[in-house]
Design an enzyme around this catalytic site. Structure first.
Site, PDB file in Angstrom:
ATOM      1  N   GLU A 180      -3.283  -2.483  -6.649  1.00  0.00           N
ATOM      2  CA  GLU A 180      -2.319  -1.994  -7.641  1.00  0.00           C
ATOM      3  C   GLU A 180      -2.004  -3.041  -8.685  1.00  0.00           C
ATOM      4  O   GLU A 180      -1.831  -2.731  -9.852  1.00  0.00           O
ATOM      5  CB  GLU A 180      -1.016  -1.551  -6.967  1.00  0.00           C
ATOM      6  CG  GLU A 180      -1.077  -0.189  -6.303  1.00  0.00           C
ATOM      7  CD  GLU A 180      -1.834  -0.212  -5.004  1.00  0.00           C
ATOM      8  OE1 GLU A 180      -2.210  -1.308  -4.560  1.00  0.00           O
ATOM      9  OE2 GLU A 180      -2.051   0.861  -4.435  1.00  0.00           O
TER      10      GLU A 180
ATOM     11  N   HIS B  44       6.542   4.748   2.941  1.00  0.00           N
ATOM     12  CA  HIS B  44       6.160   5.784   1.994  1.00  0.00           C
ATOM     13  C   HIS B  44       7.367   6.570   1.508  1.00  0.00           C
ATOM     14  O   HIS B  44       7.223   7.686   1.011  1.00  0.00           O
ATOM     15  CB  HIS B  44       5.160   6.751   2.651  1.00  0.00           C
ATOM     16  CG  HIS B  44       3.823   6.139   2.902  1.00  0.00           C
ATOM     17  ND1 HIS B  44       3.591   5.300   3.961  1.00  0.00           N
ATOM     18  CD2 HIS B  44       2.661   6.223   2.235  1.00  0.00           C
ATOM     19  CE1 HIS B  44       2.328   4.910   3.933  1.00  0.00           C
ATOM     20  NE2 HIS B  44       1.743   5.457   2.903  1.00  0.00           N
TER      21      HIS B  44
END
Lengths: 470, 392
Positions: B128, B197
């Site tokens: 990322e 998450h």
């Protein structure tokens, strides 16, 4: 895996049936895909790069195990089409060594006394060569005087490129003005080569109204859109993925240009370096990744930074073509960057260049490197391996330069730099509004309120803010 | 300027039919796209862009008989927005993990790689920090990348690039380089996705100078915000919610964008101002039904713009109702609600009859077990109680 096979010959017949080629695409067509890769000539001390016939071939196809024809099985080796490509088996339980037998050789064109060692280099004509030398001298002068200015308290900070003048100027000279440069912070010479003026340099270091960064960045953190030189950020190695992204945009446009990014030995330890290298390879982006391996990351020597044979060996680990050059040899750097640029653009691939050199100065004005390395070492490199002196000797041998020209050049350069500093010092600082501009394209209401509030404060306490431009 | 992207000179797929490939002088561009057409899609009416479309929703029931517009799910609305912008501007591209032929983990980019090629809809390796960095570099050189975080929480790895580069480079370069990038992805607490998450990154990012943050909550504003974010010259972080992707709504056929800096009036009222965003909007509206039955008249505002806050709309509401309840999914400490409380107190203190009440999640990682997870998210019952207490 190898252990199994050496013990049971019975497994091998099973593999014979399952061995497959690349699905529907034959090897020959893939090979012709990549036939445009010219291998490097072997004199560079590396074996020619073989076309990667198995990778990057199909995007949406997957390897189907069933309908695959078998490929050449020689009697003594078997292979299997694993995800990622065909791999041959070996019956030997053998580990690959951590280091190669011999360190990768370093490409060099000039010796310390300026004599040519090879004819395998890219020729430079006299005008470019003399300009290169003049810019190297200018860079040295700028560094010396700006460093002194910091010591005198006139600017707050500075980084020199001492010992890396050849890297700066020769790499810049081998590029075109359309190529995007993503620097780290020791590449002011690239900007000088492209036409950034002395006054602009001084203005940025003093952060005055003439500074095109509007007083918002530290000294030596130059940036100029006009010269395709992207503003230096203090964060280490963040420019490497930027360069890959910019190369991606060049590739989308099909432009005849590449990007180049510079970083040091220390920067190669970061996560951004790793991922950017990987991305560049997977994307086939036209980027030159130029590592200035100068032996030191502030006080950390390379032996504490990594244990690989420098940075050049990492190229192959990512599937990137690479070369090691003598960073103090302007002709070698020029040739390497010139060839790399050609490869990057015509073949749309990344290229890694490791330039071995030495950081002859301190990390920055906040550092005193004599504290962690012997002064004799610094002096030796500065004197014997000085890239500027070496290039000058070659120019003199060519008959393109003389001692008298040298003195005259240096005196003039010194005077020009001193003048630029004097002018920059007297110029005003940017006004208060520059604090709030360019955070966004247009200031949102909260920033407008904050600006109003600050102006009121400054008005109310004018005596405390006499230096403030309102 | 005929679009030169998507020129598949040596696309490997062609190799199946024609082993003899194109001349080696062309670069091997990994793309199977056809050349991009500049013509506007004929099926859509050209031109009229509705900007201040906030009030448009209230009119829908009136025209329901003739059923204008088309029904979409929220993820389809996002995709429509993306596709329209990619069609309109060839510089728009998408980076992310599995966004290409897979279509994205929530199918927001489904079909786009087939249409625009796998260079413009780029599958990235798992890094990322680096594909966000790539987006910064691409944006500085003229592209308009849309970065997808597979889950917003993963963008924490990109924090350095987002805060120090994305947010700063326009400023530190003296305005020379712009970074028109959109960073988007699903966040928020889902159904038993585990703590990692279930991150609410808006609270971590809200301090970064130089970025804008918006949160979508309906298919209508999702498409509008996506389009507006792509057209903005500033870096915009667009927060989507994992549980809202299958919301269905009828949206206009005509092209429209919504403002990035405006809040949305969901339900006008008189008694109390309830400020919320993203998924909590639905909990609030559920509570509102109960409240209306009990005789209360709450005004519900979906703040939508998380940075900067639309203090104009919020302020007007407070001047009317004099009571504020903030309902958010962020954690109590340092969340959007905390900042909003501070901003309202500073600006509208005189108009408040009672202290601001902020309902948020606890300062704990989101637990996995369903019952535990449910107790960490603000539920409609709590909202009803809070309003009753506020309006006493």
């Amino acid at each position: 895996m190898a252990l199994y096979l050496s013990k049971s010959g019975k497994l091998l017949p099973h593999f014979k049936q399952k061995i497959c080629s690349l699905g529907m695409i034959s090897l020959s067509s893939i090979a012709s895909c990549f036939s445009q890769n010219p291998p490097l000539s072997p004199e560079h001390g590396k074996t020619p790069y073989a076309a990667p016939s198995l990778f990057a071939s199909r995007r949406f196809g997957s390897v189907k195990a069933e309908n695959l024809a078998s490929i050449n099985n020689t009697a003594d080796s078997q292979a299997l089409n694993f995800p990622g490509g065909m791999v041959k088996f070996t019956p030997e339980l053998k580990f690959i060594s951590d280091l190669p037998e011999e360190r990768i050789n370093c490409y060099r064109v000039l010796d310390e006394s300026g004599h040519l060692l090879t004819s395998d280099f890219v020729e430079i004509d006299k005008d470019i060569a003399v300009k290169m030398y003049k810019e190297m001298v200018m860079l040295q002068t700028v560094d010396t005087i700006f460093y002194e200015a910091q010591r005198q308290g006139r600017i707050s900070f500075y980084v020199t490129a001492a010992g890396e003048e050849a890297i700066n100027i020769a790499s810049a000279a081998a590029l075109s003005m359309d190529d995007f440069v993503f620097p780290q912070y020791r590449e002011a010479g690239v900007l000088l080569w492209r036409g950034f003026g002395l006054q602009d340099l001084a203005n940025q270091c003093f952060g005055n109204v003439g500074d095109n960064c509007k007083g918002r960045q530290m000294p030596a953190h130059y940036g100029s859109k006009k010269h395709n030189y992207f503003t230096v950020a203090s964060t280490v190695a963040t420019q490497i993925p930027h360069a890959v992204g910019a190369a991606y945009s060049l590739k989308m446009e099909g432009r005849d240009a590449c990007t180049i990014t510079y970083f040091g030995d220390g920067g190669t330890s970061t996560g951004d370096f790793h991922a950017a290298m990987n991305f560049a390879a997977v994307l086939e982006a036209p980027v030159i990744l130029f590592c200035r391996n100068n032996g030191w990351a502030i006080s950390t020597p390379v032996s504490d930074q990594f244990r690989s044979d420098g940075i050049v060996v990492r190229g192959q680990a990512y599937g990137i073509r690479s070369i090691r050059v003598d960073g103090n040899d302007a002709l070698a750097v020029f040739s390497a960057v010139h060839m790399a640029r050609k490869m990057a653009i015509s073949e749309s691939r990344p290229v890694l260049i490791e330039a071995l050199t030495y950081r002859a100065g301190h990390h920055s004005t906040s550092d005193d490197s004599s504290k962690y390395r012997p002064i004799e070492e610094i002096e030796w490199w500065r004197a014997v391996q000085d890239p500027v002196a070496r290039f000058r000797k070659w120019l003199e041998i060519q008959g393109w330069w003389s001692c008298e020209s040298d003195t005259e050049l240096r005196d003039r350069a010194r005077q020009e730099v001193l003048d630029a500093i004097q002018v920059a010092e007297k110029m005003e600082k940017p006004d208060l509004g520059e604090i709030f501009r360019d955070v966004y394209d247009f200031p949102p209401s909260n920033l407008s309120d904050q600006e109003k509030s600050l102006r009121q404060t400054v008005q109310r306490h004018q005596r405390d803010y006499t230096h403030f431009q309102l | 300027m005929e679009a030169s992207f998507g020129v598949s000179s040596a696309a490997a797929a062609n190799a199946v039919n024609s082993p003899a490939l194109s001349p080696p002088s062309l670069p091997f561009i990994r793309s199977e796209a056809r050349p991009i057409s500049w013509r506007v899609d004929k099926s859509r009416k050209a031109g009229k862009i509705t900007t201040k479309a906030v009030a448009a929703q209230a009119e829908n029931p009136a025209s329901a008989a003739s059923k204008p517009g088309h029904e979409v799910l929220l993820f389809e609305a996002l995709r429509e927005g993306l596709e329209e912008e990619m069609e309109r501007d060839p510089r728009v591209c998408i980076f992310g993990e599995d966004v290409g032929h897979y279509g994205g983990s929530y199918k927001v980019s489904k079909g786009l790689a087939d249409k625009y090629g796998d260079l413009r809809v780029l599958d990235t390796p798992i890094a990322e920090n680096s594909f966000t960095g790539m987006a910064v570099g691409a944006a500085m050189t003229g592209l308009r990348p849309v970065v997808e975080g597979m889950n917003m929480g993963f963008l924490l790895l990109a924090f350095n690039q987002i805060s120090d580069n994305c947010g700063m480079l326009h400023y530190t370069s003296g305005g020379q380089f712009t970074i028109p990038t959109v960073i988007r992805g699903p966040g928020g607490v889902g159904r038993q996705l585990g703590a990692e998450h279930s991150q609410r990154l808006e609270s971590y990012f809200q301090s970064i100078p130089g970025i804008q943050m918006v949160a979508c909550s309906t298919p209508y504003n999702a498409k509008g915000l996506m389009k507006a974010a792509i057209r903005s010259e500033n870096p915009v972080v667009l927060f989507e919610h994992v549980l809202l992707y299958n919301l269905k709504e009828r949206i206009p056929d005509e092209e429209y964008v919504v403002s990035l800096e405006e809040a949305e009036m969901v339900r006008p009222g008189e008694h109390v101002t309830i400020l919320t965003y993203s998924r909590m909007r639905y909990h609030v509206m559920q509570a509102a039904k109960t409240l209306v039955n009990k005789g209360y008249d709450p005004e519900v505002i979906d703040i939508r713009s998380l940075k900067p806050f639309d203090l104009y709309t919020i302020g007007n509401s407070i001047k009317k109702t004099h009571k504020v309840l903030i309902v958010e999914e962020c954690m109590r400490t340092g969340g959007i609600g905390a900042s909003l409380t501070a901003a309202i107190n500073e600006n509208f203190n005189d108009y408040l009859d009672a202290p601001i009440v902020c309902l948020s999640s606890q300062d704990v990682p989101t637990p996995y077990a369903g019952t535990l997870e449910e107790w960490t998210v603000v539920q409609p019952g709590q909202i009803v109680t809070a309003v009753e207490q506020l309006c006493r």
